[in-house]
Design a protein around this motif. Structure first.
Motif, PDB file in Angstrom:
ATOM      1  N   THR A  78      12.754  49.186 -21.418  1.00 61.29           N
ATOM      2  CA  THR A  78      11.459  48.841 -20.849  1.00 61.29           C
ATOM      3  C   THR A  78      10.611  48.130 -21.899  1.00 61.29           C
ATOM      4  O   THR A  78      10.851  48.250 -23.106  1.00 61.29           O
ATOM      5  CB  THR A  78      10.732  50.108 -20.349  1.00 61.29           C
ATOM      6  OG1 THR A  78       9.518  49.743 -19.677  1.00 61.29           O
ATOM      7  CG2 THR A  78      10.384  51.036 -21.499  1.00 61.29           C
ATOM      8  N   SER A 111       0.975  46.588 -21.718  1.00 64.51           N
ATOM      9  CA  SER A 111      -0.473  46.724 -21.907  1.00 64.51           C
ATOM     10  C   SER A 111      -0.748  48.010 -22.687  1.00 64.51           C
ATOM     11  O   SER A 111       0.023  48.969 -22.612  1.00 64.51           O
ATOM     12  CB  SER A 111      -1.185  46.774 -20.550  1.00 64.51           C
ATOM     13  OG  SER A 111      -2.589  46.746 -20.707  1.00 64.51           O
ATOM     14  N   THR A 158       1.237  51.008 -21.235  1.00 61.12           N
ATOM     15  CA  THR A 158       1.789  50.794 -19.903  1.00 61.12           C
ATOM     16  C   THR A 158       3.142  50.114 -20.016  1.00 61.12           C
ATOM     17  O   THR A 158       3.266  49.063 -20.657  1.00 61.12           O
ATOM     18  CB  THR A 158       0.843  49.937 -19.041  1.00 61.12           C
ATOM     19  OG1 THR A 158      -0.426  50.595 -18.956  1.00 61.12           O
ATOM     20  CG2 THR A 158       1.409  49.749 -17.648  1.00 61.12           C
ATOM     21  N   ASP A 160       6.813  48.609 -18.150  1.00 56.17           N
ATOM     22  CA  ASP A 160       7.183  47.892 -16.921  1.00 56.17           C
ATOM     23  C   ASP A 160       8.313  48.595 -16.165  1.00 56.17           C
ATOM     24  O   ASP A 160       9.001  47.979 -15.351  1.00 56.17           O
ATOM     25  CB  ASP A 160       7.564  46.439 -17.221  1.00 56.17           C
ATOM     26  CG  ASP A 160       8.804  46.304 -18.088  1.00 56.17           C
ATOM     27  OD1 ASP A 160       9.354  47.339 -18.520  1.00 56.17           O
ATOM     28  OD2 ASP A 160       9.218  45.151 -18.345  1.00 56.17           O
ATOM     29  N   GLY A 197       8.742  51.642 -13.602  1.00 56.94           N
ATOM     30  CA  GLY A 197       8.070  52.639 -12.780  1.00 56.94           C
ATOM     31  C   GLY A 197       9.060  53.467 -11.993  1.00 56.94           C
ATOM     32  O   GLY A 197      10.223  53.625 -12.373  1.00 56.94           O
ATOM     33  N   GLU A 220       6.082  50.091 -10.118  1.00 53.63           N
ATOM     34  CA  GLU A 220       6.534  49.164 -11.164  1.00 53.63           C
ATOM     35  C   GLU A 220       5.913  49.434 -12.532  1.00 53.63           C
ATOM     36  O   GLU A 220       6.174  48.691 -13.478  1.00 53.63           O
ATOM     37  CB  GLU A 220       6.218  47.711 -10.743  1.00 53.63           C
ATOM     38  CG  GLU A 220       6.786  47.299  -9.396  1.00 53.63           C
ATOM     39  CD  GLU A 220       8.308  47.293  -9.352  1.00 53.63           C
ATOM     40  OE1 GLU A 220       8.942  47.367 -10.426  1.00 53.63           O
ATOM     41  OE2 GLU A 220       8.864  47.226  -8.241  1.00 53.63           O
ATOM     42  N   HIS A 221       5.078  50.469 -12.650  1.00 55.08           N
ATOM     43  CA  HIS A 221       4.409  50.757 -13.919  1.00 55.08           C
ATOM     44  C   HIS A 221       4.486  52.240 -14.247  1.00 55.08           C
ATOM     45  O   HIS A 221       4.489  53.075 -13.353  1.00 55.08           O
ATOM     46  CB  HIS A 221       2.915  50.387 -13.871  1.00 55.08           C
ATOM     47  CG  HIS A 221       2.630  48.993 -13.448  1.00 55.08           C
ATOM     48  ND1 HIS A 221       2.485  48.630 -12.129  1.00 55.08           N
ATOM     49  CD2 HIS A 221       2.449  47.863 -14.176  1.00 55.08           C
ATOM     50  CE1 HIS A 221       2.227  47.334 -12.063  1.00 55.08           C
ATOM     51  NE2 HIS A 221       2.202  46.847 -13.294  1.00 55.08           N
ATOM     52  N   THR A 222       4.508  52.526 -15.539  1.00 55.93           N
ATOM     53  CA  THR A 222       4.314  53.898 -16.020  1.00 55.93           C
ATOM     54  C   THR A 222       3.348  53.856 -17.196  1.00 55.93           C
ATOM     55  O   THR A 222       3.497  53.034 -18.105  1.00 55.93           O
ATOM     56  CB  THR A 222       5.638  54.532 -16.482  1.00 55.93           C
ATOM     57  OG1 THR A 222       6.534  54.620 -15.375  1.00 55.93           O
ATOM     58  CG2 THR A 222       5.391  55.936 -17.028  1.00 55.93           C
TER      59      THR A 222
END
Length: 366
Positions: free
Chosen positions: A267, A271, A278, A280, A282, A308-310
């Motif tokens: 991953t 951000s 964050t 990419d 999820g 799509e995010h974690t």
């Protein structure tokens, strides 16, 4: 919490052009895991690995080349994948009563005439469906009676009803033996050993009942928590699951096996803010069946996860950093990817196909 058993340079070794999220596999670690798993159960010939863990034909060929001779599968797509990869002994460990699915399984025997195919039954209704579709077909298709050792999912109780069903299967000349999946067993080693001892005694009672009728069969089953505890005399074939790639849960709870993490999700940090980063990757990228805060290790506490995010709690990561996450559950993680980026034994990186979420099969020629 740090990522268990990860070689730190592995992420840096990947070319920057790799798209993320990406499923990443280390082939040398799979062979390490095979060696320690085979040793734990007393020999590679005893293994009947469950392919739902990886759904990868190249892995079937790798295991065949290193002495594994039999496989378990959950879906028809997996059964056909195993057969097409060259295996000749496949157990479909799913006691369906759907005649279309069973008919397809029986049809596979015609196109792979050298293969031994085994299905599961746990009810008279299921046996009646199988019996109708097996009438006049290849003798290479047989059945195991699926036993319920207390898990409460599928399987017939381990009592006289199981004997009655087994005798009915034997009457068709199709009885391969018993199937016993004890995936509910947990606890420390002694607790697990005692539970296996109790199940082995119950299984022996069933076996004795069949022997009085002149019927001699074997058993297959076990799980990652019990495969090394079942005596060969009670269960000649064992089916530990997630050892191929291992996962964060087993690395914690079954550390004595010295399995290594061999399947990861790569991953990218996209951000950062206020002590969080964050990623990419999820819920569509890693362990979607586990509680949100427990879906992986390797990046910090999970604060939030969307498709799509974690967002993880981490104040040391920078935008653009890439991480290898160890899934809590690799079976449902590998299922999300139609290919894997594999570090081969010679150190090269290459993409290799796998079934991913495919549940259908390629039409067979007529």
């Amino acid at each position: 919490m740090t990522t268990p058993n990860v070689i730190s340079p592995i992420a840096a070794d990947l070319a920057p052009a790799v798209a993320t999220p990406c499923f990443v596999v280390a082939e040398d670690r799979i062979l390490h895991n095979l060696a320690v798993t085979a040793k734990a159960c007393g020999g590679v010939e005893r293994l009947m690995p469950h392919v739902k863990t990886h759904r990868a034909p190249w892995l079937i060929r790798l295991l065949l080349a290193h002495g594994v001779g039999a496989f378990k599968a959950s879906t028809l797509a997996e059964v056909e994948m195993v057969l097409a990869a060259g295996a000749t002994r496949v157990t479909w460990a799913f006691p369906t009563v759907n005649p279309q699915n069973i008919g397809r399984f029986v049809e596979l025997a015609r196109f792979f005439p050298n293969a031994e195919l085994t299905g599961l039954v746990d009810s008279r209704h299921g046996l009646d469906v199988w019996a109708a579709l097996l009438d006049g077909t290849s003798r290479s298709v047989n059945l195991r009676v699926d036993l319920d050792p207390g898990m409460g999912r599928t399987g017939i109780p381990m009592d006289d009803s199981a004997l009655e069903l087994a005798r009915a299967v034997a009457g068709l000349g199709r009885l391969a033996g018993w199937h016993l999946y004890d995936g509910h067993i947990r606890g420390d080693a002694e607790e697990r050993r005692e539970k296996v001892h109790q199940l082995a005694a119950a299984l022996d009672t069933l076996q004795s009942g069949l022997r009085r009728d002149g019927i001699e069969v074997d058993a297959v089953g076990g799980c990652s928590y019990t495969f090394d505890l079942w005596p060969r005399s009670a269960m000649p074939y064992v089916s530990p699951g997630t050892w191929v790639y291992s996962n964060a849960q087993h690395l914690r709870e079954l550390a004595h096996h010295v399995w290594l993490a061999a399947g990861f999700v790569l991953t990218t940090v996209i951000s950062t803010r206020n002590g969080t980063a964050t990623l990419d990757a999820g819920s569509k990228a890693i362990s979607p069946d586990k509680p949100q805060t427990q879906r992986f290790q390797g990046a910090g506490e999970i604060v939030m996860m969307n498709e799509e995010h974690t967002v993880v709690r981490n104040d040391t990561l920078n935008v653009g950093d890439r991480l290898l996450l160890v899934p809590e559950h690799t079976c449902t993680t590998a299922y999300l990817y139609s290919n894997a980026l594999v570090r081969a034994l010679d150190g090269r990186w290459e993409y290799r196909d796998q079934l991913g979420s495919e549940r259908t099969v390629i039409p067979l020629p007529r």
